[in-house]
Write a protein that holds these residues in place. Sequence first.
Motif: not given
Length: 505
Positions: A165-176
């Motif tokens: 769904q997100e093809s661009g750069p992702i800095e961080a993913i925050f996960v519970p």
Amino acid sequence: MPDRYIKKILSARVYDVAVETPLDEAKGLSERLNNRIMLKREDEQPVFSFKLRGAYNKLSQLSEEERACGVVAASAGNHAQGLAMSAKKLGVKATIVMPKTTPDVKVNNVKRLGGKVVLHGDAYDDAAAHAQKLVAEKGMTFVHPFDDPDVIAGQGTVAMEILRQESGPIEAIFVPVGGGGLVAGIATYVKYLRKDTKIIGVESEDSACLKAAMDAGKRVTLEQVGIFADGVAVATIGENTFELAQRYVDDVITVSTDEICAAIKDIYDDTRSICEPAGALGVAGMKKYVEREACSDKTLIAIDSGANVNFDRLRHIAERSELGEKREAIIAARIPEKPGSFKRFCSALGSRNITEFNYRYSDESNAIVFAGVQLKAGGGGREELVNELRSSDYEVEDLSDNEIAKIHVRYMVGGHAPANLENEVIYRFEFPERPGALMKFLSKLGSKWNISMFHYRNHGAAYGRVLVGMQIPQAERAQVEGFLEEIGYNFWEETDNKAYQLFLG
């Protein structure tokens, strides 16, 4: 090992029951944090939680013989509902052992989804032990809520969707993080394809079993676990999940109850949906990360992991959200006991509004007031407020981080203990919210020492919170804690707590 999990995630069977959830931009949060904030909406699953993915994938991997024996699990909520729905879809008999403290709304939903509910014990550990007993006695197949490769793989499909769904750069993913199934699955998949994207686990500070394990370099068991964010209230990180987290999780951030409540409000403001406390951990951790790293113009993704919250908890959440957003301070202040004092105190606050004011006459010289004060927008925090009041010759105590003040004292302000009250000792308790629990508590206490103060207020959680004053002679102090431990409830002595001393002692 990574290749094995990647293959499992890619071949995971989840979409017979689960849906591909949207990745929505949180426009309000994005503007406030000066970053592009995205929410992965796992609250939109059919059972309002990501847990459906792992449960169904596990059941779909079982042999015919294992399915024929029926499955059993221990859960107080989301895993139970996910497993019940999965078992119904596959025609498998499912037994869910739930603590007696589980709210009726969750028990009834598991039954509605076709699961057989067995209520046992007051906490998850009690339920888990009974589930293992059923495995030994009846040969049922146990489905672990997080520490299982197939469950982890099912949760990993969340990451598969995010990267699609997100093809661009992702800095961080925050996960519970609770037991670690979700963060392990997401981290393993994301790091395989995008090593530069940070995976950050977020835990409630009073159930931070992953952070404790990371710091120790091995799995540890927490002595006590807080129950506000019940969906992540786990004392020990899973064995499989910890192995993966050590390899692929970049950081673990812990957040307070107030910060969780503020994040629930943030999500509501942007989506008009109400997530459960555990579901808001990602946003709460993201906000701390942005402040710590001073990052801007980055894409940050938070997993909104679930929305199974009891309606009667919303009152407590709303009360605490202002504190979590640092928009309110709770203070104690000493003001002269004479006409016009309150007006002068309000004048000293400047443009700030008073959100709460509690006071009771005690003597002719000074009054101690309990006040909630709205802080200035865009700055002007608690320290500035306290300094301004002190510069105006007021004695002030900041109680904004004092749990006794926030949970109990703000509802009890009304008078100090009488001068002839001797040997008062104060304890704070958590006890299971179920029929007979309060009576057991009172019966045990009443048979030993006189109760001089008692406050209980329901917060819509599985555990009640009680503040108790007992008259305990000095010679008997040594035996008190041993007696209290026999009752079996979590407790803390709070005799030296500033809020108690100022308003009730």
